[in-house]
Scaffold this motif. Structure first.
Motif, short mmCIF file in Angstrom:
data_model
loop_
_atom_site.label_atom_id
_atom_site.label_comp_id
_atom_site.label_asym_id
_atom_site.label_seq_id
_atom_site.Cartn_x
_atom_site.Cartn_y
_atom_site.Cartn_z
N ASP A 23 -1.03 -2.32 -0.48
CA ASP A 23 -0.81 -0.95 -0.01
C ASP A 23 0.61 -0.78 0.52
N ALA A 26 3.21 -1.05 -2.34
CA ALA A 26 3.27 0.17 -3.16
C ALA A 26 4.02 1.29 -2.45
N GLU A 27 3.90 1.36 -1.14
CA GLU A 27 4.58 2.43 -0.39
C GLU A 27 6.09 2.29 -0.40
N ALA A 31 6.72 7.73 -6.11
CA ALA A 31 5.43 8.01 -6.77
C ALA A 31 5.46 7.61 -8.24
N ASP A 32 6.63 7.74 -8.88
CA ASP A 32 6.76 7.39 -10.29
C ASP A 32 7.52 6.07 -10.48
N GLY A 52 4.26 3.76 -11.72
CA GLY A 52 3.64 4.62 -10.72
C GLY A 52 3.12 3.84 -9.53
N ARG A 53 3.24 4.46 -8.38
CA ARG A 53 2.84 3.81 -7.13
C ARG A 53 1.39 3.36 -7.15
N GLU A 54 0.50 4.18 -7.70
CA GLU A 54 -0.93 3.83 -7.69
C GLU A 54 -1.24 2.65 -8.61
N GLU A 55 -0.57 2.57 -9.76
CA GLU A 55 -0.77 1.42 -10.65
C GLU A 55 -0.22 0.15 -9.99
N ARG A 57 -0.04 -0.38 -6.79
CA ARG A 57 -0.99 -0.71 -5.71
C ARG A 57 -2.22 -1.45 -6.27
N SER A 58 -2.85 -0.90 -7.29
CA SER A 58 -4.10 -1.49 -7.79
C SER A 58 -3.86 -2.82 -8.51
#
Length: 136
Positions: A23, A26-27, A31-32, A52-55, A57-58
């Motif tokens: 987490d 990723a921060e 975002a991209d 991307g930040r979410e990819e 992160r996961s």
């Protein structure tokens, strides 16, 4: 307020290498944001390209979970880095020598280079160049 290359780099290393906190890692990215490890072969356990930040992160959370049995952590007192600024104000290069304590044997040193492209104080693109066999 914009962060310095040193602040960006140290926060990235702390959240990833030191604490393995997906987490927080990723921060550090826009975002991209894009994370790449171009020397890795396709299908390697460590992600080769994340967008991307979410990819980020996961995928990194999944990677850190796989690595739970690897209790090696860097020896921060022995490890070193040098940051190099470039003619482009939003690009800097990190030259890193990370030392891991050995199991009663010699220390293990890992040298790598990372190229950071920054936007609004966050990492827009990070290219991480290291020997692929280090991730096996």
């Amino acid at each position: 307020m914009s962060r310095t290359p040193q602040e960006i780099f140290e926060n990235y290393v702390y959240s990833g290498t030191v604490t393995r906190n997906a987490d927080a890692l990723a921060e550090n990215f826009t975002a991209d944001g894009v994370f790449e490890a171009p020397l890795l072969p396709a299908g390697a356990a460590f992600p080769r390209r994340l967008v991307g930040r979410e990819e980020i992160r996961s995928a990194m959370a999944a990677y850190y979970e796989q690595q739970v049995k690897d209790d090696r952590s860097p020896n921060l007192e022995k490890s070193r880095y040098v940051l190099h600024t470039t003619s482009e104000p939003d690009v800097f290069i990190a030259e890193i020598d990370t030392v891991f304590d050995g199991d009663g044997e010699d220390d293990v040193a890992v040298s790598l280079v990372q190229i950071f492209r920054i936007r609004d104080g966050k990492i827009a693109r990070l290219r991480d160049y290291f020997a692929p066999e280090l991730m096996s």
